[in-house]
Design a protein around this motif. Sequence first.
Motif, short mmCIF file in Angstrom:
data_model
loop_
_atom_site.label_atom_id
_atom_site.label_comp_id
_atom_site.label_asym_id
_atom_site.label_seq_id
_atom_site.Cartn_x
_atom_site.Cartn_y
_atom_site.Cartn_z
N LEU A 42 0.82 -1.20 0.00
CA LEU A 42 0.00 0.00 0.00
C LEU A 42 0.86 1.26 0.00
O LEU A 42 0.60 2.21 -0.75
N LYS A 43 1.91 1.26 0.82
CA LYS A 43 2.78 2.44 0.94
C LYS A 43 3.65 2.65 -0.30
O LYS A 43 4.20 3.73 -0.49
N SER A 44 3.79 1.64 -1.12
CA SER A 44 4.58 1.79 -2.35
C SER A 44 3.89 2.73 -3.33
O SER A 44 4.54 3.29 -4.22
N GLN A 45 2.59 2.90 -3.19
CA GLN A 45 1.79 3.77 -4.06
C GLN A 45 1.87 3.35 -5.54
O GLN A 45 1.73 4.17 -6.44
N LEU A 46 2.09 2.05 -5.75
CA LEU A 46 2.18 1.54 -7.13
C LEU A 46 1.00 0.64 -7.49
O LEU A 46 1.07 -0.10 -8.47
N GLY A 47 -0.07 0.72 -6.70
CA GLY A 47 -1.24 -0.08 -7.00
C GLY A 47 -1.64 -0.97 -5.85
O GLY A 47 -0.84 -1.26 -4.96
N SER A 48 -2.89 -1.42 -5.86
CA SER A 48 -3.43 -2.26 -4.79
C SER A 48 -3.30 -3.74 -5.15
O SER A 48 -3.02 -4.10 -6.30
N ALA A 49 -3.54 -4.60 -4.16
CA ALA A 49 -3.57 -6.04 -4.40
C ALA A 49 -4.77 -6.37 -5.30
O ALA A 49 -5.77 -5.65 -5.32
N PRO A 50 -4.70 -7.46 -6.08
CA PRO A 50 -5.76 -7.80 -7.03
C PRO A 50 -7.17 -7.86 -6.45
O PRO A 50 -8.12 -7.39 -7.08
N LEU A 110 4.38 3.12 8.84
CA LEU A 110 5.32 3.16 7.71
C LEU A 110 5.20 4.47 6.93
O LEU A 110 4.11 5.00 6.76
N PRO A 111 6.33 4.97 6.44
CA PRO A 111 6.28 6.21 5.65
C PRO A 111 5.77 5.94 4.24
O PRO A 111 5.89 4.83 3.72
N VAL A 112 5.19 6.96 3.63
CA VAL A 112 4.78 6.87 2.23
C VAL A 112 6.02 7.07 1.36
O VAL A 112 6.80 7.99 1.59
N MET A 113 6.20 6.21 0.38
CA MET A 113 7.39 6.29 -0.47
C MET A 113 7.11 7.16 -1.70
O MET A 113 6.13 6.92 -2.42
N ASP A 114 7.96 8.14 -1.90
CA ASP A 114 7.84 9.02 -3.08
C ASP A 114 8.88 8.71 -4.14
O ASP A 114 8.62 8.85 -5.33
N ALA A 115 10.07 8.27 -3.72
CA ALA A 115 11.13 7.93 -4.67
C ALA A 115 10.80 6.59 -5.33
O ALA A 115 10.44 5.62 -4.65
#
Length: 214
Positions: A42-50, A110-115
């Motif tokens: 979730l914190k990767s901000q690259l999409g949700s689980a299917p 957990l922090p939100v990842m921007d990089a």
Amino acid sequence: MSKRVLPITPWSNTSHWALKFKPLAMLCVSLVLFGFGEALLLKSQLGSAPWTVFAQGLAVQTGLNIGLLTFIVSCGVLALWLPLNQKFGLGTVLNICIIAISLGLFDGWLPVMDALVWQIIFAVLGVVIVGVASALYLTSHMGAGPRDGLMVGLTQLTGLKVGIIRTFLEGLVCLIGWLLGGVVGLATLLFAFGVGVVVQVSLDVLFKLYPQRP
């Protein structure tokens, strides 16, 4: 005799409801890890689980709350257990509770990842941790969660490997969710086509570590 899908380990329980320390401890620890893995995703901000994408798609089409739809989907998946002869257990109940609590706690910590580099690292780690945690909690033999129970039941029915069935299920619900309007990202695809492989590899390792009696 059909090939065993899940290995017997030192933490395997003799009953879905027996309160023994080792199985219960492994069950709880692995479910917390599962929630941690989902939080990383979730914190990767690259999409949700299917399955979340599937619920999002249903929400778009019906206007209902995604939380309510997630619960309805879980009940629907549990109904599919009936013809597959899967049994409920304490693990089924704790799966729903502990993963939700763990996900909520780690999501706050957990922090939100921007990089992008860290986003990818979080996404990959999330998939690996969820896959390993799935194998560990399933081998406690205290009952699977709704989706993993469906996976195990279909594996027993078809004779195919766990990894193949898990990848098929994740890919299918991801596709349907996307067609319904759910959001798909890199992490979604990594999860859909990677978590089944991790579960299968983890189970294979456990089979080798703990040779099964005939």
